[in-house]
Design a protein around this motif. Structure first.
Motif, PDB file in Angstrom:
ATOM      1  N   ARG A   1      68.262  29.554 112.625  1.00 40.25           N
ATOM      2  CA  ARG A   1      67.224  30.194 112.376  1.00 40.25           C
ATOM      3  C   ARG A   1      67.216  31.533 113.450  1.00 40.25           C
TER       4      ARG A   1
ATOM      5  N   ALA B   1      64.924  33.556 114.809  1.00 35.15           N
ATOM      6  CA  ALA B   1      63.968  34.229 115.109  1.00 35.15           C
ATOM      7  C   ALA B   1      63.047  32.390 116.004  1.00 35.15           C
TER       8      ALA B   1
ATOM      9  N   TYR C   1      59.101  29.054 106.299  1.00 33.05           N
ATOM     10  CA  TYR C   1      60.204  30.049 107.935  1.00 33.05           C
ATOM     11  C   TYR C   1      60.752  31.086 106.728  1.00 33.05           C
ATOM     12  N   ASP C   2      60.182  32.397 106.560  1.00 33.05           N
ATOM     13  CA  ASP C   2      61.233  33.116 105.589  1.00 33.05           C
ATOM     14  C   ASP C   2      62.232  34.095 106.304  1.00 33.05           C
ATOM     15  N   GLY C   3      62.334  33.927 107.903  1.00 28.33           N
ATOM     16  CA  GLY C   3      63.030  34.675 108.374  1.00 28.33           C
ATOM     17  C   GLY C   3      64.686  34.728 107.973  1.00 28.33           C
ATOM     18  N   LEU C   4      65.401  35.384 108.750  1.00 26.32           N
ATOM     19  CA  LEU C   4      67.058  35.099 108.665  1.00 26.32           C
ATOM     20  C   LEU C   4      67.252  34.134 109.437  1.00 26.32           C
ATOM     21  N   GLU C   5      68.409  33.236 107.885  1.00 31.18           N
ATOM     22  CA  GLU C   5      68.054  32.424 108.491  1.00 31.18           C
ATOM     23  C   GLU C   5      69.861  31.608 108.172  1.00 31.18           C
ATOM     24  N   TYR C   6      70.806  31.012 108.265  1.00 33.68           N
ATOM     25  CA  TYR C   6      72.270  30.682 108.140  1.00 33.68           C
ATOM     26  C   TYR C   6      72.243  29.235 108.409  1.00 33.68           C
TER      27      TYR C   6
END
Length: 366
Positions: A35, A37, A22-27
């Motif tokens: 995540r 997305a 997973y290379d999307g936006l992450e908190y």
């Protein structure tokens, strides 16, 4: 069963699969990871829910404000005319009622608001889409001012109305009493209005008793006026003959509800209704007109009585048939519990009884 299984499977949400890469936006916060997305569907559902709630709140506020503004704009007039001028009731978010009583010639005044369901998106959308299919369907915010008259205020029995021509196709919906009338034009009234009257003499009597033209020519009331009616008959056709004490006489003003900013525009027309009600005792009719009106009501009473008696006989016949059916079923259940020998005896007894009946019918024919 297979179809039901497939249907339930379609409703069951798919199991969550956490992607390894997973290379999307992450908190991240400690051991918690969010995540965005992976929750796109949930985001759309949440947005739809929030939009529905906002639609509900805005629609409820809009309807309540519209009805309240009208009441506040007319409250001084009601306080001037009635000893008990305002009893406000709300039923849901689109129906509002105001009840006033305590005035000469008027037993009560019901103000009945039926506003569009702005709080319910699906009802509102249905009404809006229906206007695209049915060109005669025009939903609107309606208001009826129903003056219930005291005995003696209206001496004669008749049904009469003046109607905006835009409302002619729908004015009789839910108004059985207006089916007594015939529609015509009258040169004493503005061209955009038609008269619904049982006889021309009734129209002449009403217009001589009170100058209605002053109300109908008021430019403020024109956009909102639907109809003004005088009636001695109920709105719905009675299912059985009514007692003389059950008949009520009403004056009913039907309006489109003005916007909140224009709530006071109808105050002049409402104020004019009070002297109009007071003038009803001055209406004079020719003796032959009164006889015709009386005859029409006697014929209607006779028809209602015949229909009521026929319906009563049908209900009694249905009740008797149901009683017989219940009796037959009880007897069949009793016989079913008996032994085979006892059942055979009963069937043989019934067969002999049937034969005797047939022989009696043949002998009677001879």
């Amino acid at each position: 069963m297979a179809a039901l299984t497939q249907f339930l499977a379609a409703l069951t949400p798919q199991p969550f699969v956490n992607p390894e890469n997973y290379d999307g936006l992450e908190y991240r916060w400690k051991f918690l990871v969010f995540r965005p997305a992976l929750f796109q569907r949930e985001a759309f559902l949440l947005a739809a829910l929030l939009a529905y709630v906002a639609f509900f709140l805005l629609g409820r506020w809009s309807n309540t404000r519209k009805a309240t503004k009208w009441r506040d704009a007319h409250l001084p007039l009601l306080e001037q005319q009635f000893s008990r001028p305002s009893h406000w009731v709300q039923d849901g978010y689109s129906d509002f009622f105001n009840f006033s009583t305590g005035r000469r010639n008027v037993a009560s005044l019901h103000a009945i608001f039926a506003l569009r369901p702005r709080h319910d998106f699906f009802q509102w959308a249905f009404q809006t889409l229906r206007t695209l299919v049915d060109l005669q369907y025009r939903p609107k915010d309606s208001l009826q001012l129903d003056f219930k008259l005291l005995p003696g205020t209206l001496v004669h029995d008749f049904v009469w109305a003046v109607v905006s021509k835009d409302e002619l196709l729908s004015v009789k919906d839910g108004r059985w009493d207006l089916t007594f009338t015939k529609t015509s034009e009258n040169s004493a009234l503005p061209q955009k209005f038609s008269v619904m009257s049982e006889f021309g003499d009734v129209t002449d009597g009403v217009l001589k008793a009170f100058p209605l033209t002053k109300i109908l020519e008021d430019p403020k009331i024109a956009p909102y006026f639907c109809s003004l009616s005088i009636t001695d008959q109920p709105r719905d056709r009675p299912t059985k003959p009514l007692k003389p004490s059950d008949y009520e006489k009403h004056v009913i003003l039907s309006l489109s509800v003005p916007s909140s900013s224009r709530a006071a525009d109808t105050a002049g027309a409402v104020a004019a209704l009070f002297p109009f009600v007071d003038s009803l005792s001055k209406i004079a009719l020719r003796p032959e007109t009164k006889n015709k009106l009386k005859k029409i009501r006697e014929e209607i009473e006779k028809d209602i009585k015949l229909e009521s008696e026929r319906d009563k006989k049908e209900e009694e016949a249905e009740a008797l048939e149901a009683k017989k059916a219940a009796k037959r079923k009880a007897e069949e259940e009793r016989i079913a519990k008996l032994s085979a020998a006892d059942q055979k005896k009963i069937l043989e007894k019934e067969r002999k009884r049937s034969i005797r009946k047939q022989q009696g019918k043949v002998a009677a024919k001879k």
